[in-house]
Design a protein around this motif. Structure first.
Motif, PDB file in Angstrom:
ATOM      1  N   TRP A 113       0.987  -1.277  -0.134  1.00 16.76           N
ATOM      2  CA  TRP A 113       0.293   0.315  -0.013  1.00 16.76           C
ATOM      3  C   TRP A 113       0.379   1.509   0.035  1.00 16.76           C
ATOM      4  O   TRP A 113       0.270   1.997  -0.449  1.00 16.76           O
ATOM      5  CB  TRP A 113      -0.930  -0.794   1.478  1.00 16.76           C
ATOM      6  N   PHE A 135      -9.069   3.129  -4.273  1.00 15.26           N
ATOM      7  CA  PHE A 135      -9.050   2.182  -4.811  1.00 15.26           C
ATOM      8  C   PHE A 135      -9.906   1.090  -4.085  1.00 15.26           C
ATOM      9  O   PHE A 135     -10.318   0.342  -3.528  1.00 15.26           O
ATOM     10  CB  PHE A 135      -8.262   1.769  -5.441  1.00 15.26           C
ATOM     11  N   TYR A 136      -9.242   1.499  -2.425  1.00 12.38           N
ATOM     12  CA  TYR A 136      -9.576   0.704  -1.394  1.00 12.38           C
ATOM     13  C   TYR A 136     -11.004   0.943  -0.855  1.00 12.38           C
ATOM     14  O   TYR A 136     -12.315   0.120  -1.259  1.00 12.38           O
ATOM     15  CB  TYR A 136      -9.255   1.478  -0.136  1.00 12.38           C
ATOM     16  N   LEU A 187     -13.723   1.952  -3.191  1.00 11.44           N
ATOM     17  CA  LEU A 187     -13.952   0.614  -4.573  1.00 11.44           C
ATOM     18  C   LEU A 187     -14.097  -0.672  -4.393  1.00 11.44           C
ATOM     19  O   LEU A 187     -15.249  -1.173  -4.511  1.00 11.44           O
ATOM     20  CB  LEU A 187     -13.361   1.716  -5.966  1.00 11.44           C
ATOM     21  N   HIS A 188     -12.990  -1.172  -3.853  1.00 10.96           N
ATOM     22  CA  HIS A 188     -12.884  -2.756  -3.240  1.00 10.96           C
ATOM     23  C   HIS A 188     -13.574  -3.204  -2.722  1.00 10.96           C
ATOM     24  O   HIS A 188     -14.822  -4.122  -2.588  1.00 10.96           O
ATOM     25  CB  HIS A 188     -11.603  -2.571  -2.970  1.00 10.96           C
ATOM     26  N   ARG A 189     -14.121  -2.259  -1.240  1.00 13.46           N
ATOM     27  CA  ARG A 189     -15.269  -1.790  -0.048  1.00 13.46           C
ATOM     28  C   ARG A 189     -16.746  -2.143  -0.891  1.00 13.46           C
ATOM     29  O   ARG A 189     -17.364  -3.655  -0.368  1.00 13.46           O
ATOM     30  CB  ARG A 189     -15.118  -2.019   0.711  1.00 13.46           C
ATOM     31  N   GLU A 197     -17.488  -3.178  -4.324  1.00  8.09           N
ATOM     32  CA  GLU A 197     -17.146  -4.214  -4.575  1.00  8.09           C
ATOM     33  C   GLU A 197     -17.816  -5.501  -4.391  1.00  8.09           C
ATOM     34  O   GLU A 197     -19.515  -6.478  -4.036  1.00  8.09           O
ATOM     35  CB  GLU A 197     -16.322  -4.482  -5.328  1.00  8.09           C
ATOM     36  N   LYS A 198     -17.781  -5.200  -2.982  1.00  9.89           N
ATOM     37  CA  LYS A 198     -17.063  -6.620  -1.830  1.00  9.89           C
ATOM     38  C   LYS A 198     -19.584  -6.682  -1.822  1.00  9.89           C
ATOM     39  O   LYS A 198     -20.048  -7.370  -1.213  1.00  9.89           O
ATOM     40  CB  LYS A 198     -17.313  -6.753  -0.723  1.00  9.89           C
ATOM     41  N   LYS A 199     -19.873  -4.784  -1.428  1.00 11.07           N
ATOM     42  CA  LYS A 199     -20.953  -5.239  -0.953  1.00 11.07           C
ATOM     43  C   LYS A 199     -21.995  -5.364  -1.825  1.00 11.07           C
ATOM     44  O   LYS A 199     -23.700  -5.665  -1.586  1.00 11.07           O
ATOM     45  CB  LYS A 199     -21.689  -4.054  -0.110  1.00 11.07           C
ATOM     46  N   ASP A 206     -21.846  -7.398  -3.964  1.00 13.86           N
ATOM     47  CA  ASP A 206     -21.489  -8.617  -4.832  1.00 13.86           C
ATOM     48  C   ASP A 206     -22.910  -9.564  -3.797  1.00 13.86           C
ATOM     49  O   ASP A 206     -23.448 -10.641  -4.175  1.00 13.86           O
ATOM     50  CB  ASP A 206     -20.791  -9.128  -4.205  1.00 13.86           C
TER      51      ASP A 206
END
Length: 53
Positions: free
Chosen positions: A4, A19-20, A22-24, A26-28, A30
């Motif tokens: 990081w 990015f961090y 957006l990654h979180r 994306e999980k939600k 899904d």
């Protein structure tokens, strides 16, 4: 952690934070997509959040 810090040095802290987040998200998303796909199979015809009492 070192990955990081390297990414922040190369791309800037703002890009790493974006990015961090957006990654979180994306999980939600899904999880939400899976719930919506299962909803018709449950046989529930009520709208979500609507009280039946």
């Amino acid at each position: 952690m070192e990955m990081w810090l390297n990414a922040a040095g190369e791309h800037g802290m703002t890009a790493v934070i974006a990015f961090y987040l957006l990654h979180r998200m994306e999980k939600k998303l899904d999880i939400l997509i899976a719930a919506v796909k299962l909803w018709p199979e449950s046989g529930n015809t009520e709208k979500p959040g609507k009280n039946t009492a």
